[in-house]
Each structure stands twice: as C-alpha cells, then as structure tokens.
Design an enzyme around this catalytic site. Structure first.
Site, short mmCIF file in Angstrom:
data_model
loop_
_atom_site.label_atom_id
_atom_site.label_comp_id
_atom_site.label_asym_id
_atom_site.label_seq_id
_atom_site.Cartn_x
_atom_site.Cartn_y
_atom_site.Cartn_z
N ASP A 1 -15.26 2.41 4.63
CA ASP A 1 -14.97 1.00 4.86
C ASP A 1 -16.17 0.10 4.63
O ASP A 1 -16.03 -1.13 4.59
CB ASP A 1 -14.47 0.79 6.29
CG ASP A 1 -13.06 1.31 6.49
OD1 ASP A 1 -12.28 1.29 5.52
OD2 ASP A 1 -12.74 1.75 7.61
N ARG B 1 0.82 -1.21 0.00
CA ARG B 1 0.00 0.00 0.00
C ARG B 1 0.86 1.26 0.00
O ARG B 1 1.91 1.31 0.62
CB ARG B 1 -0.92 0.00 1.23
CG ARG B 1 -2.07 -0.97 1.09
CD ARG B 1 -2.93 -0.98 2.35
NE ARG B 1 -2.80 -2.24 3.04
CZ ARG B 1 -3.20 -2.45 4.29
NH1 ARG B 1 -3.72 -1.46 4.98
NH2 ARG B 1 -3.06 -3.64 4.85
#
Length: 444
Positions: free
Chosen positions: A327, A129
C-alpha cells in the site's frame, strides 16, 4: 462513502518551513477490520480500543451488525457481543462495503461457509475491482458465487452448511486472499491449508491466535509459508488494542523526510515486520528514521517513530519486499522522485488490482508533475531530481492513497499541485489534512 457525495478538491503548495511536532495516526486499518469480524465470530464480549473510525471500517461494523452481532460504543471503546463462528444470521438487506476491498474479500470467506444467502456491493470503485481471486478458491468449499462479468460486485453468495476444507497455493502473494481462505476454514470440517509464495502481512494469523484458534505456520524450502488451521474452530472473546497504522504513518513520514527542517515524532505505530518494508526502504535511501520506545500491545509490536529531513538517494526495491509495503508504493514513488539518482521498484503486479490501477495512476501522478518515470513489465523506474517539479493536476480515481501521495508530493514540489478529490481520504485516514496542517503543512 457513496459516489454521490461532493468532491473535495484542493491545492497543495510547497511547505516553506519544516514540519514539526508530535502526532498519532489513526488505528491500523487491517487490524481494525479484523477485530470487528473476529469479535463477531467469537463467543462472549470483546472490547476494542484504538479502532480506526474511518468509513471503510464503519462499513465493516455495519455488515457484522447485519449478520447478527451486537456492536456498540462505550466512549472511545467499541464493544462487540459475538454470535459464534456458526451462528451468524442471514442479513435482511444488501451488505454495502463502501470502498473497502479488504472488508469485501475477507467477508466473502466468512459468508462462504454460512448456510444462507447474502448479497454484497460497494461504491463505484469497489464495484470495478475483481473478486474472482477470492471466489475461485472459495467455490471449492461448496459455496456458490454469482457476480457481474469479471467476478465484480454486486455479488450474491449462497453459503454452504457442509463446507469442505481447502488446500490452496496463492498464485500471487495476497494477504486478503489468504485471509479469506483461512476464515472459510473456521467453519469447515478438517484442515485448511494456504501456501503463499512469499510472506504477506500476518494479522489474520496473529488475531486468530489471540482469539484462541491454533494456527500453524511453516516456512517452506522456497522461502514461502504454509499456514494451516483445523475446523470447525471456536473463537473466544478477547480484548484488542489497535496500534497506529504503519500505512497511514507513511504519509507524514515521507513528508517529513522531504521538507527541509522537519523533525516529527509519530507515536504508537505498529511495527509488524511484515508491514514495515517502507521503513526499511527509506532507511536504505538515507532517511533519518528512528524507532523509540518499542513494546508489545495486543500481540503486535509497537513503537514511536522520530523522522527528520534527509537528503535521499535512489534505491532498488526487490520484488520479495512488495507484500510488506504494497500500500505504500505510491508515496514511496513520491520519495523517489525527490531522491538523487534512479530508483527501481520491482514486482508491482498487485498494484494493478487495488482501489485503482495504482501502478498506472502512480505513474500518471508523477508524470503530470514533471517527474520522469519508466515502466518495464511490473517494475516502476523513477528518475529522481529532474529539475523543478510540480504544477500538475492529479486525478485520484477515488483512491485515498493516491490522494494522500499527491498531497505529500505538493508539499515538496517547486510548483503547486492540485488534487481532483480528497473526500475518499476519510475511508482510511480521517483528519489527514488537519493532522498535516497541525505539523505545519499549510494545505488549503
């Protein structure tokens, strides 16, 4: 959780009877991370109850111990003796943040203004990431970051002892980047300012105030927010009660809405308005979602949620709502797949830099199970109720939320759904399968 651990595949079949009962989801992950970090930066002793004891949060506890804080447990209560904002110790070893992007990015802000060298790494998912979104602004404090190509972990951080305050406008709404900059500002001389284009979750601002740091928040003419604090600042120990995580509650909530005959009560869920975009969206879809017993705990609004099976309809979700439910989009997309009509989920660029490319992975989850989707730029369009669905094998890419979303899909699908790995669910929702089975899910 290291990548050498055994995978845990499973198969989920349609729940033939409704989900029933009362349950409580684990403590809020965002608040749990911050409570450990802020308590370590405070002077005095902080007691934290309701802490999420998932792998991600335990990594944060280990990191703060390595930086000099004393962290112990007294039954279900975590006890932290802090070191103060400017008195952390140089770690003797690499800080391994496991799977947690939140922990890695927030800790980068803390370490940027500590006068020592630290090295941070993570598991395979975290090492893939990007970190430049935090290291670029944090470099302006005077800190030096050395990372792999693309700004990826492992990363060395040479903190500065003469930190410059930052004035930074976020190019994309991100609570993690905002928090990293504010945390760096605690040890800088002067005013640190962050401007965000739309409001993102404000747990950092709330908890800084809880620990005695004045934080000014101004709503700007364009609808964004300007957040400012003045350093160097001192944090004073304060006890923290961690509410149930609304992002974790999303999974039993959507499952209850989709499985006929369901009636579930989830107690003690955090109701911060910057975290409840999913609840608003599900109500717009016709979901029977009722809030009971609203109260304030530890500076955060909390309530009990009663959820009953509902026939859902398609919805258009505006991009401005994305920060309050970033999320939850994978499990919302699952709900949309079982809704009547078309749903358009807009402005999902932030999903591309989560534990996986969550936008692509969510599309793959739906497509492999026969749900029709279209992607237009950063918008996801889900065409609901397109015949019998299910029967697919979902690749989770070591992403806990994708794994749980796939399980929820299987509970409502016509054909069994298999999931390649569920081990990483423990990073954020320990006991998830057991909790769902206690409500009647029958996951094997």
């Amino acid at each position: 959780m290291n990548e050498t651990m055994n995978q845990r595949p499973l198969t989920v079949s349609r729940a033939l009877s409704g989900l029933q009962g009362t349950t409580r989801v684990p403590g809020d992950k965002s608040i749990s991370h911050r409570s450990l970090m802020f308590a370590a930066l405070a002077t005095g002793q902080t007691r934290v109850s309701g802490l999420l004891e998932g792998e991600d949060v335990l990594r944060t506890a280990d990191a703060m111990r390595a930086l000099g804080a004393t962290i112990t447990q007294d039954g279900d209560v975590w006890v932290i003796d802090g070191r103060g904002v400017s008195a952390l110790s140089e770690p003797e070893d690499v800080l391994d943040m496991g799977n947690s992007g939140t922990a890695a990015r927030l800790l980068s802000g803390i370490l940027a203004t500590q006068p020592f060298l630290s090295v941070m790494t993570g598991d395979a998912s975290l090492r893939s990431r990007p970190m430049r979104r935090v290291t670029v602004p944090l470099s302006e404090t005077g800190a030096v970051f050395e990372a792999r190509e693309g700004g990826r972990l492992p990363m060395a951080i040479r903190g500065t002892c003469e930190a410059k305050p930052l004035s930074y406008r976020l190019p994309v709404a991100s609570a993690q980047v905002k928090s990293a900059v504010l945390l760096a500002g605690l040890n800088a001389q002067g005013q640190t300012v962050v401007e965000e284009p739309v409001a993102t979750r404000d747990h950092t601002e709330n908890m800084l105030r809880h620990f005695g740091v004045p934080v000014a928040v101004e709503v700007m003419e364009d609808g964004g927010r300007r957040i400012a604090l003045t350093g160097p600042a001192q944090l004073s120990a304060r006890d923290v009660v961690v509410p149930g995580d609304p992002s974790s509650a999303a999974f039993p909530i959507v499952a209850a809405l989709l499985v006929p005959g369901s009636d579930v009560l989830i107690t003690g869920v955090g109701l911060n308005v910057l975290r409840t975009g999913l609840f608003q969206t599900l109500r717009e879809m016709g979901g029977d979602l009722e809030v009971l017993n609203e109260r304030i705990e530890g500076g955060e609004p909390v309530g009990d949620l009663r959820v009953r099976y509902s026939a859902l309809r398609g919805v258009a979700v505006p991009p401005a709502r994305a920060p309050s439910m970033i999320d939850e989009y994978p499990v919302l997309a699952v709900a949309c797949a079982f809704a009547e009509g078309e749903s358009r989920l807009q402005g999902l660029e932030e999903l591309r830099v989560k534990e996986s490319d969550r936008l692509a992975a969510t599309v793959a989850l739906l497509d492999v199970n026969g749900a029709a989707t279209t992607v237009e730029g950063d918008d996801l369009i889900v065409h609901g109720l397109k015949g019998d669905v299910g029967g697919g094998h979902v690749t989770t890419h070591m992403d806990h939320r994708l794994a749980m979303s796939a399980i929820v899909f299987g509970l409502a699908a016509h054909k069994p759904v298999s999931v390649d790995d569920t081990a990483f669910i423990e990073t954020s929702f320990p006991g998830f399968v057991e909790l769902m089975n206690a409500l009647g899910a029958g996951i094997r």
